[in-house]
Scaffold this active site. Structure first.
Site, mmCIF file in Angstrom:
data_model
loop_
_atom_site.group_PDB
_atom_site.id
_atom_site.type_symbol
_atom_site.label_atom_id
_atom_site.label_comp_id
_atom_site.label_asym_id
_atom_site.label_seq_id
_atom_site.Cartn_x
_atom_site.Cartn_y
_atom_site.Cartn_z
ATOM 1 N N ASP A 175 138.587 115.432 44.870
ATOM 2 C CA ASP A 175 139.273 115.693 43.596
ATOM 3 C C ASP A 175 140.450 114.732 43.445
ATOM 4 O O ASP A 175 141.087 114.365 44.433
ATOM 5 C CB ASP A 175 139.797 117.143 43.583
ATOM 6 C CG ASP A 175 139.865 117.724 42.184
ATOM 7 O OD1 ASP A 175 139.119 118.671 41.887
ATOM 8 O OD2 ASP A 175 140.667 117.208 41.364
ATOM 9 N N ASN A 176 140.740 114.339 42.194
ATOM 10 C CA ASN A 176 141.950 113.532 41.963
ATOM 11 C C ASN A 176 143.117 114.402 41.474
ATOM 12 O O ASN A 176 144.178 113.898 41.139
ATOM 13 C CB ASN A 176 141.680 112.392 40.972
ATOM 14 C CG ASN A 176 141.460 112.897 39.545
ATOM 15 O OD1 ASN A 176 141.360 114.099 39.316
ATOM 16 N ND2 ASN A 176 141.408 111.988 38.598
ATOM 17 N N LEU A 194 130.941 117.641 39.556
ATOM 18 C CA LEU A 194 131.681 118.436 38.552
ATOM 19 C C LEU A 194 132.932 117.723 38.059
ATOM 20 O O LEU A 194 133.598 118.217 37.149
ATOM 21 C CB LEU A 194 132.116 119.782 39.161
ATOM 22 C CG LEU A 194 131.124 120.949 39.099
ATOM 23 C CD1 LEU A 194 129.893 120.644 39.931
ATOM 24 C CD2 LEU A 194 131.778 122.222 39.618
ATOM 25 N N TYR A 245 134.171 113.203 25.451
ATOM 26 C CA TYR A 245 133.572 114.174 26.372
ATOM 27 C C TYR A 245 132.066 114.296 26.108
ATOM 28 O O TYR A 245 131.256 114.124 27.027
ATOM 29 C CB TYR A 245 134.270 115.516 26.176
ATOM 30 C CG TYR A 245 133.813 116.627 27.101
ATOM 31 C CD1 TYR A 245 134.141 116.613 28.452
ATOM 32 C CD2 TYR A 245 133.073 117.700 26.608
ATOM 33 C CE1 TYR A 245 133.739 117.651 29.298
ATOM 34 C CE2 TYR A 245 132.669 118.735 27.441
ATOM 35 C CZ TYR A 245 133.002 118.713 28.787
ATOM 36 O OH TYR A 245 132.604 119.734 29.614
ATOM 37 N N LYS A 251 129.222 112.795 28.564
ATOM 38 C CA LYS A 251 128.274 113.682 29.266
ATOM 39 C C LYS A 251 126.829 113.348 28.908
ATOM 40 O O LYS A 251 125.914 113.517 29.725
ATOM 41 C CB LYS A 251 128.580 115.143 28.914
ATOM 42 C CG LYS A 251 129.879 115.676 29.524
ATOM 43 C CD LYS A 251 129.716 115.979 31.012
ATOM 44 C CE LYS A 251 130.932 116.688 31.562
ATOM 45 N NZ LYS A 251 130.783 117.042 32.976
ATOM 46 N N THR A 278 132.258 128.941 30.168
ATOM 47 C CA THR A 278 132.393 129.745 31.383
ATOM 48 C C THR A 278 133.852 130.136 31.563
ATOM 49 O O THR A 278 134.748 129.372 31.207
ATOM 50 C CB THR A 278 131.874 128.935 32.582
ATOM 51 O OG1 THR A 278 130.486 128.645 32.353
ATOM 52 C CG2 THR A 278 131.997 129.703 33.883
HETATM 53 P P1 NAD Z 1 138.408 121.785 35.549
HETATM 54 O O1 NAD Z 1 139.211 120.848 34.705
HETATM 55 O O2 NAD Z 1 139.057 123.006 36.085
HETATM 56 O O3 NAD Z 1 137.782 121.007 36.795
HETATM 57 C C1 NAD Z 1 137.505 119.636 36.791
HETATM 58 C C2 NAD Z 1 137.948 119.061 38.127
HETATM 59 O O4 NAD Z 1 137.630 117.677 38.181
HETATM 60 C C3 NAD Z 1 139.467 119.162 38.332
HETATM 61 O O5 NAD Z 1 139.745 119.651 39.616
HETATM 62 C C4 NAD Z 1 139.959 117.735 38.154
HETATM 63 O O6 NAD Z 1 141.156 117.454 38.849
HETATM 64 C C5 NAD Z 1 138.764 116.945 38.656
HETATM 65 N N1 NAD Z 1 138.667 115.583 38.119
HETATM 66 C C6 NAD Z 1 138.770 115.199 36.825
HETATM 67 N N2 NAD Z 1 138.582 113.874 36.720
HETATM 68 C C7 NAD Z 1 138.350 113.411 37.991
HETATM 69 C C8 NAD Z 1 138.090 112.128 38.544
HETATM 70 N N3 NAD Z 1 138.046 111.040 37.762
HETATM 71 N N4 NAD Z 1 137.909 112.020 39.890
HETATM 72 C C9 NAD Z 1 137.974 113.112 40.686
HETATM 73 N N5 NAD Z 1 138.221 114.355 40.222
HETATM 74 C C10 NAD Z 1 138.404 114.501 38.882
HETATM 75 O O7 NAD Z 1 137.109 122.162 34.700
HETATM 76 P P2 NAD Z 1 135.930 123.187 34.994
HETATM 77 O O8 NAD Z 1 135.938 124.171 33.892
HETATM 78 O O9 NAD Z 1 135.972 123.657 36.386
HETATM 79 O O10 NAD Z 1 134.660 122.241 34.775
HETATM 80 C C11 NAD Z 1 133.935 121.697 35.870
HETATM 81 C C12 NAD Z 1 132.757 120.903 35.326
HETATM 82 O O11 NAD Z 1 131.893 121.749 34.569
HETATM 83 C C13 NAD Z 1 133.150 119.746 34.412
HETATM 84 O O12 NAD Z 1 132.320 118.645 34.679
HETATM 85 C C14 NAD Z 1 132.864 120.279 33.036
HETATM 86 O O13 NAD Z 1 132.553 119.257 32.119
HETATM 87 C C15 NAD Z 1 131.684 121.208 33.286
HETATM 88 N N6 NAD Z 1 131.604 122.266 32.267
HETATM 89 C C16 NAD Z 1 132.496 123.300 32.262
HETATM 90 C C17 NAD Z 1 132.415 124.260 31.258
HETATM 91 C C18 NAD Z 1 133.359 125.449 31.203
HETATM 92 O O14 NAD Z 1 133.225 126.280 30.303
HETATM 93 N N7 NAD Z 1 134.279 125.599 32.127
HETATM 94 C C19 NAD Z 1 131.439 124.166 30.262
HETATM 95 C C20 NAD Z 1 130.565 123.069 30.287
HETATM 96 C C21 NAD Z 1 130.633 122.131 31.306
#
Ligand code: NAD
Ligand code: UDP
Length: 312
Positions: A31-32, A71, A143, A147, A173
């Site tokens: 993670d970053n 993710l 976004y 994706k 979610t």
């Molecule tokens: P979140 O923002 O909590 O988690 C994303 C994580 O990725 C974070 O920990 C962030 O620090 C890390 N990150 C971002 N850019 C990065 C990079 N360049 N390098 C390394 N780490 C990086 O979001 P989430 O809700 O946990 O979503 C997780 C995944 O699921 C994402 O890919 C998101 O697009 C997908 N998603 C989530 C939902 C939802 O409702 N939560 C819906 C559709 C898709």
């Protein structure tokens, strides 16, 4: 197995790491920390099978792993619009880097795609064979289009290089460890309700969403990753119970026993009017359907935020 979870310190990623450790795997969380937090994974740090790497997936990396859950990507509109060019780089260059690694070490890779690939859908509910209605030049496109390209890359690495892939399309979610400041509807409404502040409904609140509790999603992700070789997706993962945003606001006021009123703010550009997953494919192929209803899921999420506020 040795399993890499990119974005593992985020909301969904931290629940996935926890579950995979519980199943006895070695887990590397990469993670970053752009939107993720050490608070989300601090309880896992004592586990000798858990490792954390601070790294940005836009830069190449090579790790010997058997599985990659990709993710890493900011998920809330506030966060992914903060630096839209970086959001595109994360989905495009980041996914190329992860696919390159998967190819080199022969790992299976699962891409966390999104219902946003359907854009503002003209087909309802959304099935996997719907190609979507996405504005390529709007404020959500960094976004959505990022994706969509990530899905294209997954399919092309699969066809061209026989990389073993899985694609899931995640619908909204929610659950404990959502970031307080991410502007998403669930965290906004619950925090407003707990503070007895007005609930900010955007537009007239007639737009719909379908909310899936995070433990249900994680179960679906793992089933998809570990299913037999032939089904690579894309597959929708979400809860098909649909609510208008106004109904949702009222539900949260009731569940939290809040004194909040409701105010109406402008609807953001390109905000999808309706969204509900058709999960027939997930049910047929993975035997998966959500188990947690909205009321119980919201109660547990509200408790999480209440506890956080109490800690200060
Ligand atoms: P979140 O923002 O909590 O988690 C994303 C994580 O990725 C974070 O920990 C962030 O620090 C890390 N990150 C971002 N850019 C990065 C990079 N360049 N390098 C390394 N780490 C990086 O979001 P989430 O809700 O946990 O979503 C997780 C995944 O699921 C994402 O890919 C998101 O697009 C997908 N998603 C989530 C939902 C939802 O409702 N939560 C819906 C559709 C898709
Ligand atoms: N929304 C709202 N008030 C808020 C935050 C969001 O009415 O304080 C609406 C938003 O306009 C959208 C829905 O809730 O119609 C879901 O928004 P979110 O950002 O959580 O997710 P997404 O739009 O990506 O599905």
């Amino acid at each position: 197995m040795r399993i890499l979870v990119t974005g593992g310190a985020g909301f969904i990623g931290s629940h996935l790491c926890e579950r995979l450790l519980h199943e006895g795997h070695d887990v590397i969380c990469l993670d970053n920390f752009f939107t993720g937090s050490k608070d989300n994974i601090i309880h896992l740090m004592d586990n000798h099978r858990f490792e954390v790497i601070r790294h940005d997936i836009v830069e190449p990396i090579l790790l010997e792993v058997d599985r990659i859950y990709n993710l890493a990507c900011p998920a809330s509109p506030v966060h992914y619009q903060y630096n839209p060019v970086k959001t595109v780089k994360t989905s495009v260059m980041g996914t190329i880097n992860m696919l390159g690694m998967a190819k080199r070490v022969k790992a299976r890779i699962l891409q966390a795609s999104t219902s946003e690939v359907y854009g503002d859908p003209q087909v309802h509910p959304q099935k996997e064979d719907y190609w979507g209605n996405v504005n390529s030049i709007g404020i959500r496109s960094c976004y959505d289009e990022g994706k969509r390209v990530a899905e294209t890359l997954m399919m092309d690495y699969h066809r061209q290089n026989q990389v073993d892939i899985r694609i899931i399309r995640i619908f909204n979610t929610y659950g404990p460890r959502m970031a307080e400041n991410d502007g998403r509807v669930v965290s906004n409404f619950i925090l407003q309700a707990l503070h007895n502040q007005d609930i900010t409904v955007y537009g007239d609140g007639s737009q719909t969403r379908s909310f899936c509790f995070v433990s249900d999603l994680v179960e679906g992700m793992i089933r998809m990753m570990e299913n037999d070789q032939t089904f690579i997706g894309p597959v929708n993962l979400g809860n098909p119970v649909e609510n208008t945003i106004l109904e949702f606001a009222e539900k949260i006021i009731t569940i939290t026993g809040s004194k909040s009123g409701i105010i109406y703010n402008p609807l953001p550009q390109d905000d999808p009017k309706q969204r509900r997953p058709d999960i027939t494919l997930a049910t047929q192929k993975l035997g998966w359907k959500p188990a947690i209803d909205l009321e119980n899921g919201l109660r547990s999420t509200a408790k999480y935020f209440t506890d956080r506020l109490a800690k200060g």
